[in-house]
Scaffold this motif. Sequence first.
Motif, short mmCIF file in Angstrom:
data_model
loop_
_atom_site.label_atom_id
_atom_site.label_comp_id
_atom_site.label_asym_id
_atom_site.label_seq_id
_atom_site.Cartn_x
_atom_site.Cartn_y
_atom_site.Cartn_z
N PRO A 4 0.66 -1.23 -0.08
CA PRO A 4 0.03 0.18 -0.18
C PRO A 4 0.79 1.20 -0.01
O PRO A 4 2.01 1.19 0.77
N PRO A 5 0.40 2.32 -0.66
CA PRO A 5 1.17 3.43 -0.53
C PRO A 5 1.54 4.04 0.85
O PRO A 5 0.42 3.95 1.65
N PRO A 6 2.39 4.81 1.09
CA PRO A 6 2.65 5.66 2.32
C PRO A 6 1.61 6.77 2.24
O PRO A 6 1.00 7.14 1.10
N PRO A 7 1.47 7.42 3.44
CA PRO A 7 0.64 8.54 3.44
C PRO A 7 1.37 9.60 2.70
O PRO A 7 2.35 9.95 2.53
N ASP A 8 0.19 10.41 2.16
CA ASP A 8 0.65 11.46 1.46
C ASP A 8 1.04 12.63 2.04
O ASP A 8 0.07 13.38 2.43
N VAL A 9 2.14 12.93 2.58
CA VAL A 9 2.77 14.07 3.40
C VAL A 9 3.47 15.08 2.68
O VAL A 9 3.67 15.97 3.55
N ALA A 10 3.83 15.02 1.39
CA ALA A 10 4.56 15.97 1.01
C ALA A 10 3.99 17.34 1.19
O ALA A 10 2.77 17.50 0.72
N VAL A 97 12.37 28.94 12.69
CA VAL A 97 12.56 27.89 11.71
C VAL A 97 11.27 27.69 10.85
O VAL A 97 10.17 27.80 11.06
N THR A 98 11.56 27.55 9.47
CA THR A 98 10.49 27.22 8.44
C THR A 98 11.06 25.88 7.66
O THR A 98 11.97 25.51 7.85
N GLY A 99 9.87 25.09 7.32
CA GLY A 99 10.38 23.91 6.62
C GLY A 99 9.02 23.26 6.00
O GLY A 99 7.86 23.68 6.59
N GLU A 100 9.26 22.11 5.55
CA GLU A 100 8.14 21.18 5.32
C GLU A 100 8.80 19.75 4.88
O GLU A 100 9.94 19.37 4.49
N ILE A 101 7.97 19.13 4.85
CA ILE A 101 8.04 17.53 4.37
C ILE A 101 8.29 17.39 2.92
O ILE A 101 7.21 18.11 2.06
N VAL A 102 9.40 17.02 2.26
CA VAL A 102 9.68 17.10 0.92
C VAL A 102 8.96 15.69 -0.04
O VAL A 102 8.20 15.96 -0.85
N SER A 103 9.16 14.53 0.87
CA SER A 103 8.78 13.47 0.03
C SER A 103 8.71 12.08 1.27
O SER A 103 9.23 12.26 2.28
N LEU A 104 7.73 11.24 0.98
CA LEU A 104 7.82 10.07 1.72
C LEU A 104 7.51 9.17 0.68
O LEU A 104 6.43 9.00 0.10
N ASN A 105 8.63 8.01 0.47
CA ASN A 105 8.55 7.12 -0.43
C ASN A 105 8.85 5.71 -0.03
O ASN A 105 9.61 5.51 0.84
N ARG A 106 7.99 4.69 -0.23
CA ARG A 106 8.00 3.35 0.00
C ARG A 106 9.04 2.68 -0.64
O ARG A 106 8.83 2.50 -2.21
N ASP A 116 10.05 3.19 4.58
CA ASP A 116 9.68 4.53 4.03
C ASP A 116 10.74 5.44 3.90
O ASP A 116 11.52 5.28 5.09
N VAL A 117 11.25 6.25 3.02
CA VAL A 117 12.06 6.93 3.08
C VAL A 117 11.80 8.65 3.00
O VAL A 117 10.95 8.86 2.33
N LEU A 118 11.89 9.31 4.01
CA LEU A 118 11.40 10.57 4.37
C LEU A 118 12.30 11.52 4.28
O LEU A 118 13.50 11.49 4.71
N ALA A 119 11.96 12.57 3.39
CA ALA A 119 12.87 13.54 3.37
C ALA A 119 12.39 14.97 3.76
O ALA A 119 11.03 15.14 3.40
N TYR A 120 12.65 15.62 4.36
CA TYR A 120 12.32 17.04 4.94
C TYR A 120 13.36 18.09 5.04
O TYR A 120 14.56 17.87 5.16
N ARG A 121 12.95 19.13 4.77
CA ARG A 121 13.70 20.29 4.59
C ARG A 121 13.23 21.66 5.49
O ARG A 121 12.34 21.82 5.80
N LEU A 122 14.56 22.11 6.06
CA LEU A 122 14.29 23.14 7.07
C LEU A 122 15.35 24.19 7.03
O LEU A 122 16.35 23.88 6.54
N ARG A 123 14.75 25.38 7.11
CA ARG A 123 15.54 26.60 7.02
C ARG A 123 15.53 27.09 8.60
O ARG A 123 14.66 27.36 9.31
#
Lengths: 147, 135
Positions: A4-10, A97-106, A116-123
């Motif tokens: 099943p796909p991971p949650p859509d959190v991008a 701090v600002t930022g967001e989840i970039v991607s979550l790929n299974r 699941d490979v989680l990428a998140y970006r912060l500034r």
Amino acid sequence: MSFPPPPDVAGTSLDGTEPYVIDADENRRLCASVNAVPDPDGKAHPIYYYIATQVGMGKTVAGLCAACDFDVDDGPMMGSSQVEFASTLRTGLPYRVTGEIVSLNRKSSRKLGVMDVLAYRLRLIDPGGSTALETTNIWVLPRRELA
Amino acid sequence: MTLPVGAAIPPFVIEVNPAAMQTWAVFLKDPNPIHLDADIVRAKGLGDRVINQGPANVAYIINALTAAFPGGTVKSLAMRFLDNVYGGETVEAGGTVTAVAIEGDLRITTCDMWLKAPDRGAVISGPAVVTQPAF
């Protein structure tokens, strides 16, 4: 084999709610813990790129995992950490701090099974509104229940 | 100090102290017990010693860079985590200069950096960029 796909959190916001201040005394203790000499003129140890963004973002580690439908007790693992500094970090300044989840790929790997490979970006934004740094972290979230 | 292409970054060596992991748990506001309790590490099948926090390992690499380039500024890092570092291990951070460029009044040095653990080789690796005044 399909999963099943991971949650859509991008795009999920990780903006912080309170400024993060690198405390000068904590910086001294951190430097002592890694056998570094603290800067006498208020420069913080560069590893605060990670600490300040991670602590100052709008979610705890457990909360970030929960957003990905992952229990933090199942053991998230750091995959990589990348940072670009635009300015030197200093103690005593209120950074936003600002930022967001970039991607979550299974994915599936021979070593870890399904994950699941989680990428998140912060500034980190300095008090003048300029971006002091941008960092992107990759975490691996093992999905043993899908193995 | 400047270093040419091919030069080695002098090693930074440290014994990983489990007590330091407790202070890092406070710095990071992350009470993950794998950094604090060896029994939990054993129960999870991850070894028999507490596991160092990943960013502490990166800090050792930064220390090697700042010692190699006094007065320099770390501009970027891109580190891959390949394995854990355990309490009580003595690890060594080092690297090699791979490129040097002059841009305006800055000397820009690119290095391949690593952190090595005994018997296991690199546990972290990746490129880093440091700038210094060129003149």
